[in-house]
Design an enzyme around this catalytic site. Sequence first.
Site, PDB file in Angstrom:
ATOM      1  N   HIS A  99       0.835  -1.202   0.000  1.00 54.16           N
ATOM      2  CA  HIS A  99       0.000   0.000   0.000  1.00 54.16           C
ATOM      3  C   HIS A  99       0.873   1.256   0.000  1.00 54.16           C
ATOM      4  O   HIS A  99       0.565   2.238  -0.693  1.00 54.16           O
ATOM      5  CB  HIS A  99      -0.928   0.011   1.219  1.00 54.16           C
ATOM      6  CG  HIS A  99      -2.161  -0.819   1.062  1.00 54.16           C
ATOM      7  ND1 HIS A  99      -2.150  -2.185   1.157  1.00 54.16           N
ATOM      8  CD2 HIS A  99      -3.449  -0.463   0.827  1.00 54.16           C
ATOM      9  CE1 HIS A  99      -3.378  -2.648   0.995  1.00 54.16           C
ATOM     10  NE2 HIS A  99      -4.187  -1.624   0.776  1.00 54.16           N
ATOM     11  N   ASP A 120      -8.141   3.913  -0.515  1.00 56.61           N
ATOM     12  CA  ASP A 120      -6.739   3.821  -0.928  1.00 56.61           C
ATOM     13  C   ASP A 120      -6.406   4.856  -1.990  1.00 56.61           C
ATOM     14  O   ASP A 120      -5.377   5.541  -1.921  1.00 56.61           O
ATOM     15  CB  ASP A 120      -6.428   2.422  -1.468  1.00 56.61           C
ATOM     16  CG  ASP A 120      -6.344   1.385  -0.364  1.00 56.61           C
ATOM     17  OD1 ASP A 120      -6.308   1.764   0.821  1.00 56.61           O
ATOM     18  OD2 ASP A 120      -6.321   0.175  -0.693  1.00 56.61           O
ATOM     19  N   ASP A 145      -8.891   0.160  -4.694  1.00 55.89           N
ATOM     20  CA  ASP A 145      -8.424  -0.453  -3.454  1.00 55.89           C
ATOM     21  C   ASP A 145      -7.347  -1.477  -3.818  1.00 55.89           C
ATOM     22  O   ASP A 145      -7.552  -2.321  -4.684  1.00 55.89           O
ATOM     23  CB  ASP A 145      -9.583  -1.133  -2.720  1.00 55.89           C
ATOM     24  CG  ASP A 145      -9.314  -1.291  -1.231  1.00 55.89           C
ATOM     25  OD1 ASP A 145      -8.560  -2.206  -0.868  1.00 55.89           O
ATOM     26  OD2 ASP A 145      -9.851  -0.510  -0.435  1.00 55.89           O
TER      27      ASP A 145
END
Length: 312
Positions: free
Chosen positions: A85, A202, A215
């Site tokens: 991420h 995200d 995401d």
Amino acid sequence: GQRGEAYSPLDEEKAPLSWQGFRGRIDRHWKISSFSSLVSRTLHGEEEADRDRTRPTDEEQALGQGELRGIFSFPRGTKTGIFLHDIMEHLDFAGGAASREELVTKKLGEYGFEPSWISPILGMVEKTLSVCLSPEQKGFCLSLIRNEDRLNELEFYFPVRRAAPENFRKMMKKFKQPTNIPEGIDRLHFAPFRGFMKGFMDLVFRFNGQFYLVDWKSNFLGARVEDYDQERLSKAMEEEFYILQYHLYTLALHEYLRFRVDDYDYEKHFGGVYYIFLRGVDPARGDEFGVFRDKPSAELIQEMSGTLIGRT
């Protein structure tokens, strides 16, 4: 008093102390909730951070480490989810190869991964940036998205008039086709509440006048690209309640855009949702691998807005 004079408390400070009994009422139904808190009891039995699943599947248990190659052999777990991420958050999608290599090298060191992982991670990044996001728009890929057209880790809160498991069951069954209603929606179990729903998206990006929700998922679904086809992705989306998640996030983005885009219209301005399972993306094998796509119907988002928020 003058300097050196002994302190003498006032008479009223010597008064006897007493406590006053609380006669108010605490609203136990009011809370700030999140997607992870809604599904934690159903999935895990306890509150967990909203990162990618680390519980082993049957396929994982059956695989020996010697059979894993490339990005499929990259370690699994919470740290990996956060690491990937972090890379995607700070990556310049439209930048050059040198900037990507510099970022990946830096992040590998920060998270304590061996430098030898740079090749699999860079390969994953290149594939993710070049995969076609929409079958209807050839050439539409993340490498076209400039930094100024992105919002990373967009935090949201929206008010909730009342939320209960039956709310979601009724809405999903009313507006989703029978073939794509999450089978696990009947297992959803949480205490009804009112207050606020919070979360982090995200990535939200803008392209050709439309806004998209992304995401990143680091879930391990298998050791082959074929293990990330649409059937397996749909199964993972249902099992982990990600379908519920992106409907909540779409509602949040819908409410956000209503106040920030002139003449906002959901059908015109919202482009869709992409859940990108990073390990399984390989455009050379086909754009259907590793990318789950959907655009919730305007009717369902309107129903959610009315039921949960009370907005008509």
